[in-house]
Write an enzyme that holds these catalytic residues in place. Structure first.
Site, PDB file in Angstrom:
ATOM      1  N   LYS A   4       0.833  -1.206   0.000  1.00  0.00           N
ATOM      2  CA  LYS A   4       0.000   0.000   0.000  1.00  0.00           C
ATOM      3  C   LYS A   4       0.865   1.253   0.000  1.00  0.00           C
ATOM      4  CE  LYS A   4      -3.819  -2.443   2.187  1.00  0.00           C
ATOM      5  NZ  LYS A   4      -4.515  -2.873   3.410  1.00  0.00           N
ATOM      6  N   GLN A  16      -4.623  -1.577   9.607  1.00  0.00           N
ATOM      7  CA  GLN A  16      -4.624  -2.915   9.012  1.00  0.00           C
ATOM      8  C   GLN A  16      -5.291  -3.925   9.956  1.00  0.00           C
ATOM      9  OE1 GLN A  16      -3.719  -3.617   5.890  1.00  0.00           O
ATOM     10  NE2 GLN A  16      -4.142  -5.789   6.111  1.00  0.00           N
ATOM     11  N   ASP A  69     -11.046   3.011   4.067  1.00  0.00           N
ATOM     12  CA  ASP A  69     -11.367   1.579   3.999  1.00  0.00           C
ATOM     13  C   ASP A  69     -12.875   1.358   3.845  1.00  0.00           C
ATOM     14  OD1 ASP A  69      -9.334  -0.362   4.039  1.00  0.00           O
ATOM     15  OD2 ASP A  69      -8.911  -0.012   6.167  1.00  0.00           O
TER      16      ASP A  69
HETATM   17  N1  GUN Z   1      -7.168  -6.719   6.098  1.00  0.00           N
HETATM   18  C1  GUN Z   1      -7.503  -7.427   4.984  1.00  0.00           C
HETATM   19  N2  GUN Z   1      -8.016  -6.608   4.050  1.00  0.00           N
HETATM   20  C2  GUN Z   1      -8.004  -5.373   4.574  1.00  0.00           C
HETATM   21  C3  GUN Z   1      -8.396  -4.105   4.065  1.00  0.00           C
HETATM   22  O1  GUN Z   1      -8.898  -3.951   2.937  1.00  0.00           O
HETATM   23  N3  GUN Z   1      -8.200  -3.054   4.889  1.00  0.00           N
HETATM   24  C4  GUN Z   1      -7.675  -3.207   6.138  1.00  0.00           C
HETATM   25  N4  GUN Z   1      -7.530  -2.124   6.888  1.00  0.00           N
HETATM   26  N5  GUN Z   1      -7.308  -4.361   6.648  1.00  0.00           N
HETATM   27  C5  GUN Z   1      -7.468  -5.431   5.851  1.00  0.00           C
END
Ligand code: GUN
Length: 291
Positions: free
Chosen positions: A52, A96, A119
């Site tokens: 990311k 995350q 998100d």
């Molecule tokens: N864990 C797995 N997929 C995601 C996501 O799209 N965003 C976040 N913050 N955590 C995740």
């Protein structure tokens, strides 16, 4: 043999367009900024957040990576989120998931300012999505809709079967695909661990979306001939023949399913890159909204 949907190439295309948006914002003195918060050192989570941050850099966006030890308290995390909510350089906050078990995920997500919830996990964002009001859409479902659109696969009138009912993928995707919108108008079935005859359901799908997090649980004989297969799974399976000691596999037995399906996404290189692209999209949107 199915056409393989190349998520990397679709992503590259979309990111080129996003880069132009970033460039024009930067001319106005606005640099979209994303804060990525990782608690602990789960290897898969670490590789996601690295990807990311790298993608932000490639578009000329600002990213701030914040790592906290696994034994950090919930209060420390909420304090950090409070500061990021006020920080003018930050347009998006990503914490995350999953969090360490001593933290309450709902409480943490509730701490994020919905205007920075890139998100799309905050109850305000989820509520707006369900009511078809403008908001940040969750990145993986949004990425899947974009992939379908790119391949000119229209969900309208189709039978969509989603395997998995997570808050991150299954639930929001099911909701989006029943909406009275260009990306919706499908008839959606959501399957889960308590579904009595999974194969009977999946064989009915014109569009089959595997998002259960179970390596290769969908075999070729569970796919209707000509169906579109979207594999959301990213599973690390031990493999001594690989340098890393594992290989990545989806929720679908790719070699079997590609013989039956009309379109299929690979793992890696299918849905994964799209998730990050939609995160960048949301962060740029947030920067635009804010300034
Ligand atoms: N864990 C797995 N997929 C995601 C996501 O799209 N965003 C976040 N913050 N955590 C995740």
């Amino acid at each position: 043999m199915a056409i393989i949907i190349d998520g990397k190439s679709v992503s590259a295309d979309l990111r080129e367009q996003l880069k132009l948006k970033v460039d024009s914002l930067k001319e106005k003195g606005i640099t979209p900024g994303l804060a990525v918060v990782l608690i602990g050192d789960d290897p898969a989570s670490r590789s996601y957040v690295t990807a990311k941050e790298k993608s932000c850099g490639e578009l000329g966006m600002y990213s701030r990576d914040i790592r906290m030890p696994a034994d950090s308290s919930e209060e420390e995390l909420l304090d950090l989120i409070g500061k990021l909510n006020e920080d003018k350089d930050i347009d998006g906050i990503l914490v995350q998931l999953p969090l360490p078990s001593h933290m309450d995920e709902n409480k943490v997500i509730l701490g994020i300012d919905p205007s920075k919830d890139v998100d799309g996990f905050h109850p305000v964002s989820v509520g707006k999505m369900v009511l078809e009001q403008e908001t940040f859409l969750p990145c993986t479902p949004h990425g899947i809709l974009k992939l379908l659109e790119y391949c000119d696969i229209k969900p309208e009138g189709k039978k969509v079967v989603i395997v998995g009912r997570s808050n991150i993928v299954g639930k929001p995707l099911a909701n989006l695909m029943i909406q009275k919108q260009s990306w919706g108008n499908a008839t959606v079935t959501v399957c889960h661990t308590r579904t009595p005859d999974l194969k009977k359901e999946t064989l009915d799908a014109d569009i089959l979306i595997a998002a259960a997090g179970q390596p290769e649980m969908i075999s070729g004989d569970m796919v209707k001939p000509g169906a579109v297969v979207i594999d959301v799974g990213v599973n690390r399976v031990p493999d001594d023949t690989r340098k890393r000691g594992y290989r990545l596999t989806g929720d679908v037995m790719f070699e079997e399913a590609e013989k039956v399906a009309s379109y299929i996404t690979p793992v890696p290189g299918g849905v994964g890159p799209m998730t990050i692209t939609m995160l960048l999209f949301n962060t740029i949107q947030s920067a635009q909204n804010r300034k």
